[in-house]
Each structure stands twice: as structure tokens, then as C-alpha cells.
Design a protein around this motif. Structure first.
Motif: not given
Length: 539
Positions: A281-282, A292-293, A510-514
């Protein structure tokens, strides 16, 4: 008649369980309280269908989600059970009485409100009227009773419907749910995946096998098809009680390779990528893609064995480790510094979580760590940290290993194992230390019972920490107490754990979504759910 205490669902602060509905980035060492090994009920042949992406890519009434794990169990209360991947579909096909928000709070759903009896043994739910199932049948109390009776008897019922006894129908739109003993976290079980209300009349007609093959709920999306190894397709429920969804079609596309997922997102083949790694993500620099996280419902903690012969039986040795771990460095290794540091083995989003300042915190102090080690009986023998190989937790363990070696624990070893071996050793509890991400579908401080239960799911012959009986008594007290009055009880538990140095809490996972920047309403969810109802395409 028992005096009832009115609680609006919007203000719920209830709580936990150690259940299991976690999602991940492909790392499989998220520890869940019950093992779930299932097989799909029915699927189409991928060879007989076009790829979902080929059919729908480019249309602005469709969202394509890329994921390495596919949903295939579409009936949570059935004998096959279900897990995190299945929730991608379940959370859109079904509604629960209460809704778990992205940040872990609860809000009204199929129940407009609920009451709790003074003794905490009865929950009275007041149902929303006029809600229709996908087959046109109206949802009533009969469907709710059938859902809870069936779910409680299923493979994850005891984990998510904790202390469930029975459900009585008061009238068509009211039910009383009775518990065998008070459990303040029960509303979180109500909002879990086995709380998704199913249609009794349809179940009576098609049975469990038919429900797995063609599920019917009240949710914003209807089931269309499942093509094994390729995709699951959902379509909007035009008669949804909250209003018609803006996104008309949802395709959950199985894409095994994470690099392919990100490339597909950048190329426009996919609209959303499920839980990409933080470092990925970064590195995103495409103006058409963002991410988002959200804090997950899991806490990453290193638990230390205090009951078997070895260095860990000495409290000074454990306190040396407790003081030697620089959590900022561990966070950097695991989550590129993007996670929140934990001082106690409880996430801030959990019901009953003690307020900051009301519990003890073990400080990072290298000199104190060296003194504790000097005061211990450490004789240089090997001390292993069990982790799953190839995971972010192995990265964190290597940082901890270096930190411990720097204070004189020169025989610290990172014991990286494949998932099957890791889980086998985890349950046997013969490790010296273990790093685990404890994900909880019931979002509550009651999850402290995971490593301190006197009635646990692992081998009952396995010994626990010396003060586990005291901790277990306090857990029972916390379960029987409602509201903020629970917080001091869990603070007391945390103080015992800190004083005895039974663990080293590290970070909130942490949960992420792109996703495509033109997709509106996107939010990472603490359980990794995807609430497509809120999505829409920008004009």
C-alpha cells in the motif's frame, strides 16, 4: 416480572468471544478459537463459464473485488460452518439483528432495539417490520428463532453464541433470547456471521444442502452463482429495506497471486483488492488507486510459557523480556510502523476495554531488563519463539530475537514453522513463547480468556499460568457485569498479567483495502468485511 433495562442498539457497548471470522493478507497464522475445515456444497464449473472479469469489467454498475481466498460456504449456521473468506459473501447476503460497524461498534439492523434483563440472562429484541427475504417472504420472529437455534447447535455456535440457551417468540416482531449464564458480550455474537437471519420456510423446503447451494437472506445483495476457483457473483436486492444499492453487481474474483491483484487494480481489471500488505500500500503511486486501513479486531502478542520447566518459569526472566522489547521496532518490521502499539492484550475497540491510565504498563527499559536477567536463574539454555514461517510475525520475532540477544539472552531462537506444524504446537502449549494474532469475532475484552481459560478448547490436560484460576474468576465476573462497570474488572486482569509478565502485547493488527479512486463509500472494516451497499461510482 423481571425489571428490564432498556438499551438502544445504537449505544451498545457489549462484547467478545474468541471466535473466528478473520481475514488476512494471505498469512494464515491468525489464531481462531475453533478449527474449521470444510468443503464446498455446490459450485459451477469454471470451464463452463466466462471469467467474471471478462463479463463485467468496465461497467459502472459493477464492482470487482480481487481476493486470494474465495467464499464457498454460503450458510453460516450449517454443519460445514464458515470462516473469514466466506464472510465476503455472507455479510452482503444476510443481515443480522445488529450491525458491526467498520470501527467495531454496533448499530441497529434487523432489530430496532433490544432490552437486557436485570440479571443479564434475557435479551429481548424488537424486530424491524416489513423486511423481506430475497424470495419475497417477510422476516418474522419465527425466522429469528430458527436462526439462533440452528446456529447455536452448529460447529461454531458455542464460540459465537456464548451461553445461548433458547429463543422464545413473544409475538411476530419480538423475541426473548435466554442465556444459561450472563454474558455481556452476547450482542457481538448476535452481530457475527452466524447471526445472519435466514428464512425458515425456505429452509424447510430446501434443507441445509439447498441453502448452501442457493442462499436466501434479507441483505442488500442476492446470490447469483459460485464458480469454483474463479468467482462468486451477487446482484442488488432492489427491495432492500434500507434502500436499493447503487452498485448493481458484485463479483468476488479469485486471484491467487497478490502481485497480479495489484497490477489488475492499476490496469482497471479489478476495482478493489482485499487486504494488501501495508508495504504494498505504501508503495502505491498510481493516481487512479488509493488505499485505506482500519484497526482489526486482532491483537498481536507474544505469550510466554510460565508453567513448564525452563527459563520462562522464572518471573525475573520473563520481566527481562518484557522490559527489553522495543515495540516501535517490532511495529516497523511487521507493519511498516502503521499499526497501533498495545500496552495490554486488549484492543481499544473491544467492549469492556479498560480506560487508559487505569492499568499498569510495562515500560521499555533496557537497563532494567539487564538487571532482571541478572537476578534470574537463566543459564544460557535455548529459548524459542514459535511463529509461522514466511509471515510478518516472523519478521517481528527476528527483531525481538536481536533485542533479547543484546541484553544477554544469547540463546534466543526464532522457531518458524509451516502453518500445520505451528497450529499443532500452538495447541500443545509446549512452546517457550509464541507470537499470535488473536482475532475475535466477538469484539470484547472477554478475549483475555484465550490464554488463561480454565475451560479451554485446547487439551484440558495442558497446564496454564499459575494465576489462571484467579484470572478465570475475574473473567466470569466481567461476563456477568454490564456496561462500563466491566472496565475495572478487565483492568485488574491486565494488571495481573503485567505483574507476572505472562505476555508482551505488541500491536493491534491492521486491515487494509486498496481501490479505484472513483469508487466512493470505501472503508476498511475491522473484520475485513466489505459492505458493498455503501459503495457507488463517482460521476
Amino acid at each position: 416480572m423481571k425489571r428490564m433495562k432498556k438499551v438502544t442498539a445504537m449505544l451498545i457497548t457489549a462484547s467478545m468471544l474468541f471466535g473466528l471470522c478473520a481475514c488476512g493478507d494471505g498469512n494464515a497464522n491468525n489464531v481462531e478459537q475453533s478449527a474449521e475445515t470444510q468443503t464446498p456444497a455446490q459450485e459451477s464449473s469454471a470451464g463452463e463459464e466466462n471469467s467474471a472479469a471478462e463479463v463485467t469489467a468496465g461497467t459502472k454498475d459493477t464492482v470487482i473485488l480481487a481476493t486470494s481466498g474465495e467464499p464457498y460456504r454460503f450458510f453460516a449456521q450449517g454443519s460445514q460452518s464458515c470462516a473469514g473468506d466466506d464472510n465476503l459473501a455472507l455479510s452482503n447476503i444476510y443481515d443480522c439483528l445488529l450491525f458491526l460497524e467498520p470501527d467495531g461498534s454496533l448499530s441497529p439492523a434487523l432489530a430496532e432495539s433490544y432490552d437486557v434483563s436485570e440479571d443479564g440472562l434475557t435479551y429481548t429484541f424488537h424486530l424491524r417490520q416489513g423486511v423481506k427475504f430475497h424470495n419475497g417472504e417477510e422476516m418474522t420472529a419465527e425466522d429469528v428463532k430458527m436462526t439462533f437455534d440452528t446456529g447455536a447447535a452448529g460447529p461454531i455456535g458455542s464460540a459465537l453464541f456464548v451461553n445461548y440457551d433458547s429463543c422464545d417468540i413473544v409475538d411476530d416482531y419480538t423475541v426473548d433470547i435466554h442465556l444459561t449464564s450472563a454474558y455481556a458480550a452476547f450482542p457481538y455474537g448476535v452481530a457475527s456471521r452466524i447471526g445472519g437471519i435466514f428464512c425458515k420456510s425456505y429452509y424447510d423446503e430446501v434443507g441445509e444442502e439447498g441453502y448452501y447451494a442457493a442462499p436466501v437472506g434479507t441483505g442488500p445483495y442476492k446470490f447469483v452463482e459460485y464458480v469454483k476457483g474463479d468467482h462468486t457473483t451477487l446482484e442488488a436486492n432492489e427491495d432492500y429495506w434500507r434502500g436499493t444499492p447503487a452498485i448493481k453487481n458484485v463479483v468476488i474474483q479469485t486471484v491467487a497471486d497478490t502481485n497480479t491483484q495489484i497490477l489488475g487494480l492499476q490496469n482497471g481489471d479489478y476495482d478493489v483488492v482485499r487486504d494488501p500488505a501495508i508495504d504494498v500500500c505504501l508503495r502505491l503511486n498510481d493516481p487512479g488507486v488509493t488505499w485505506a486501513k482500519e484497526n482489526s479486531v486482532g491483537r498481536v502478542t507474544m505469550y510466554m510459557n510460565s508453567w513448564k520447566e525452563g527459563p520462562g518459569k522464572d518471573i525475573n526472566f520473563r520481566k527481562a523480556i518484557q522490559a527489553a522489547v522495543n515495540k516501535d521496532d517490532v511495529n516497523e518490521a511487521m507493519y511498516s510502523g502503521e499499526a497501533e502499539i498495545l500496552d495490554i492484550d486488549v484492543c481499544a475497540s473491544y467492549g469492556g476495554c479498560p480506560d487508559a491510565g487505569t492499568y499498569q504498563v510495562a515500560a521499555y527499559d533496557v537497563e532494567a531488563a539487564k538487571q532482571y536477567l541478572a537476578d534470574s536463574n537463566y543459564d544460557g539454555r535455548e529459548w524459542k519463539i514459535l511463529v509461522q514461517s514466511g509471515s510478518r510475525y516472523e519478521n517481528g520475532a527476528k527483531v525481538i530475537q536481536a533485542q533479547l540477544m543484546s541484553i544477554g539472552i544469547t540463546s534466543c531462537v526464532v522457531d518458524a514453522k509451516d502453518n500445520a506444524s505451528y497450529m499443532e504446537e500452538y495447541k500443545a502449549r509446549e512452546w517457550d513463547a509464541i507470537i499470535a494474532d488473536n482475532l475475535s469475532s466477538v469484539v470484547d475484552a472477554d478475549s483475555l480468556m484465550t490464554y488463561h481459560s480454565m475451560d479451554s478448547w485446547w487439551d484440558p490436560a495442558v497446564q496454564g499460568s499459575p494465576r489462571d484460576p484467579e484470572i478465570w474468576d475475574l473473567i466470569q465476573e466481567g461476563r456477568a457485569t454490564q456496561g462500563d462497570a466491566r472496565k475495572p474488572i478487565y483492568a485488574q486482569i491486565c494488571d495481573i498479567i503485567t505483574e507476572e509478565a505472562y505476555d508482551v502485547p505488541l500491536v493491534n493488527s491492521v486491515v487494509t483495502v486498496a481501490y479505484n479512486t472513483k469508487l466512493q463509500g470505501m472503508q476498511a472494516h475491522c473484520l475485513g468485511n466489505y459492505n458493498f451497499y455503501y459503495y457507488s461510482w463517482a460521476e
